[in-house]
Enzyme design. Sequence first.
Site, mmCIF file in Angstrom:
data_model
loop_
_atom_site.group_PDB
_atom_site.id
_atom_site.type_symbol
_atom_site.label_atom_id
_atom_site.label_comp_id
_atom_site.label_asym_id
_atom_site.label_seq_id
_atom_site.Cartn_x
_atom_site.Cartn_y
_atom_site.Cartn_z
ATOM 1 N N GLY A 63 1.122 -1.161 0.275
ATOM 2 C CA GLY A 63 -0.259 0.196 0.446
ATOM 3 C C GLY A 63 1.042 0.910 0.126
ATOM 4 N N GLY A 64 2.306 1.408 -1.227
ATOM 5 C CA GLY A 64 3.002 2.202 -0.670
ATOM 6 C C GLY A 64 2.479 3.820 -1.534
ATOM 7 N N ASP A 81 1.045 -1.512 -4.919
ATOM 8 C CA ASP A 81 -0.103 -1.223 -4.926
ATOM 9 C C ASP A 81 -1.074 -1.436 -5.649
ATOM 10 O OD1 ASP A 81 -2.418 1.078 -4.052
ATOM 11 O OD2 ASP A 81 -0.761 2.110 -2.737
ATOM 12 N N HIS A 103 -4.767 -0.140 9.404
ATOM 13 C CA HIS A 103 -6.283 1.030 9.775
ATOM 14 C C HIS A 103 -6.992 1.266 9.116
ATOM 15 C CE1 HIS A 103 -4.519 5.615 9.302
ATOM 16 N NE2 HIS A 103 -4.816 4.691 7.947
HETATM 17 C C1 LIG Z 1 -4.170 5.277 3.838
HETATM 18 S S1 LIG Z 1 -3.130 5.149 1.770
HETATM 19 C C2 LIG Z 1 -1.513 4.622 2.804
HETATM 20 C C3 LIG Z 1 -0.454 5.449 1.430
HETATM 21 C C4 LIG Z 1 0.569 5.275 1.941
HETATM 22 N N1 LIG Z 1 1.076 4.089 2.836
HETATM 23 C C5 LIG Z 1 1.200 6.610 3.381
HETATM 24 O O1 LIG Z 1 1.473 6.528 4.602
HETATM 25 O O2 LIG Z 1 1.084 7.710 2.356
HETATM 26 C C6 LIG Z 1 -3.193 3.392 1.840
HETATM 27 C C7 LIG Z 1 -2.687 2.476 0.651
HETATM 28 O O3 LIG Z 1 -4.182 1.569 0.459
HETATM 29 C C8 LIG Z 1 -3.633 1.153 -1.009
HETATM 30 N N2 LIG Z 1 -5.049 0.118 -0.850
HETATM 31 C C9 LIG Z 1 -5.786 0.039 -1.091
HETATM 32 N N3 LIG Z 1 -5.943 -1.321 -1.270
HETATM 33 C C10 LIG Z 1 -5.410 -2.223 -1.662
HETATM 34 C C11 LIG Z 1 -5.377 -3.421 -2.055
HETATM 35 N N4 LIG Z 1 -6.451 -4.109 -2.269
HETATM 36 N N5 LIG Z 1 -3.995 -3.550 -2.645
HETATM 37 C C12 LIG Z 1 -3.003 -3.271 -2.418
HETATM 38 N N6 LIG Z 1 -3.932 -1.152 -2.007
HETATM 39 C C13 LIG Z 1 -4.445 -1.103 -2.076
HETATM 40 C C14 LIG Z 1 -4.144 2.636 -1.248
HETATM 41 O O4 LIG Z 1 -4.594 2.350 -3.043
HETATM 42 C C15 LIG Z 1 -3.756 3.424 -0.720
HETATM 43 O O5 LIG Z 1 -2.426 3.712 -1.650
#
Ligand SMILES: C[S@@+](CC[C@H](N)C(=O)[O-])C[C@H]1O[C@@H](n2cnc3c(N)ncnc32)[C@H](O)[C@@H]1O
Length: 374
Positions: free
Chosen positions: A201-202, A225, A269
């Site tokens: 989720g980077g 991601d 979270h």
């Molecule tokens: C709140 S953001 C956090 C981004 C980063 N880690 C930061 O702290 O700035 C959550 C991330 O999880 C990714 N995400 C959501 N569902 C996902 C999935 N099923 N598989 C992979 N990534 C996912 C989103 O696209 C988003 O970029």
Amino acid sequence: MEQNLIFQSMDSDSIMNLMSRAVQHMPIKKFYGNQLMVKCIYICAKLRICENLGNSLESKKSCYDIAKEVGAHGESLYRMMRAMTVEGFFSECLGEGFEKGIFQHTNLSIQLLNEVTRDEALVHCGTAFFLSWESLYETVMTGKTSGFKSLDSSSLWDFLKKNPEADIEFTKGMASMSTPYHQNLVKMVDFSRFEIVCDVGGSHGLLLNEILKNYPTIKQGLNFDQPIVFENLNKLGKRDLDPRFSDVGGNFFESVPQADCYVFKLVLHNWNDDQCVQILDNVSKAMRENGKVYLAEHIMEDSVGDFTIKKKYIAWTDLHIMNLLNGKVRSKSEWDKLISRTDFKIDQIVESDQELTQNYIILSKKVIHVTLLK
Ligand SMILES: C[S@@+](CC[C@H](N)C(=O)[O-])C[C@H]1O[C@@H](n2cnc3c(N)ncnc32)[C@H](O)[C@@H]1O
């Protein structure tokens, strides 16, 4: 009825005095206009009204000229900016020598000249977050996350998928909000023994890039991601990334790439316990021997003592996540309970000494003792 009779017997000055005293004695009223300011700030950020006004506190400009340049309706923009002056956002130049509609910056409006602040404002005050509050009533009444219903979508991620502009605003906003803490996060723990680091989720990938810069012995950095995030991100142009860095598109509910270190920053979270267990099961399947998981998260504490900036931030983040994302800001005991349902154990919690930097919850695989029976 009784109140009307009192008003009828008073002259208009006394009524005004009474009303203003009522406001003073009812501080609750100061919150009523917040939603209006949120929308006005969003419009200023979106249309770059503040840059257009000028780049110093001394700059002055007619809102009608600004309206022409940004394609807005002059009188409506005037009335919006005039309303914002009441909250100290812009000041209107009144008096002799000034035509109607000349505005000047204040300490508040000047902040939107900063690109990072603008990116954050676009997310916090933007359509997705703003509309989601409409369903808080349903969330509170049912105990079920309902915020996404106001977005006419099945989740925030579904909404972002359907709205590329909002997705880019979200990714840029996450980058702006994250960057100030990267230096601390990179130094709080030691990543030097790992060969492959995967940031799950980077998103923008800036934390992973910082890890690679600080740890030259890491061979590969995988920024994992959803594919749509990278498609939209790459529309913004070439990113300045370490040669060991690569984006990997996928869905962590299906699988994650093989690595010996997994970083999750502000990801778990967003999900409920069952979903987190599912994600961590996929990590367990893919993780190389002696691997570790680093969860960079805020930790909910008891609300005794002063309401510090951190406590306020965490309390509102938790509510926001409850309403929109089906997750929560967990306390230490809630993390214990959740991790006990997975193949992992908590090795250590590394707490940040910086007010808003996340803490690390470090996990490794549970050692399973097998007794051979003869
Ligand atoms: C709140 S953001 C956090 C981004 C980063 N880690 C930061 O702290 O700035 C959550 C991330 O999880 C990714 N995400 C959501 N569902 C996902 C999935 N099923 N598989 C992979 N990534 C996912 C989103 O696209 C988003 O970029």
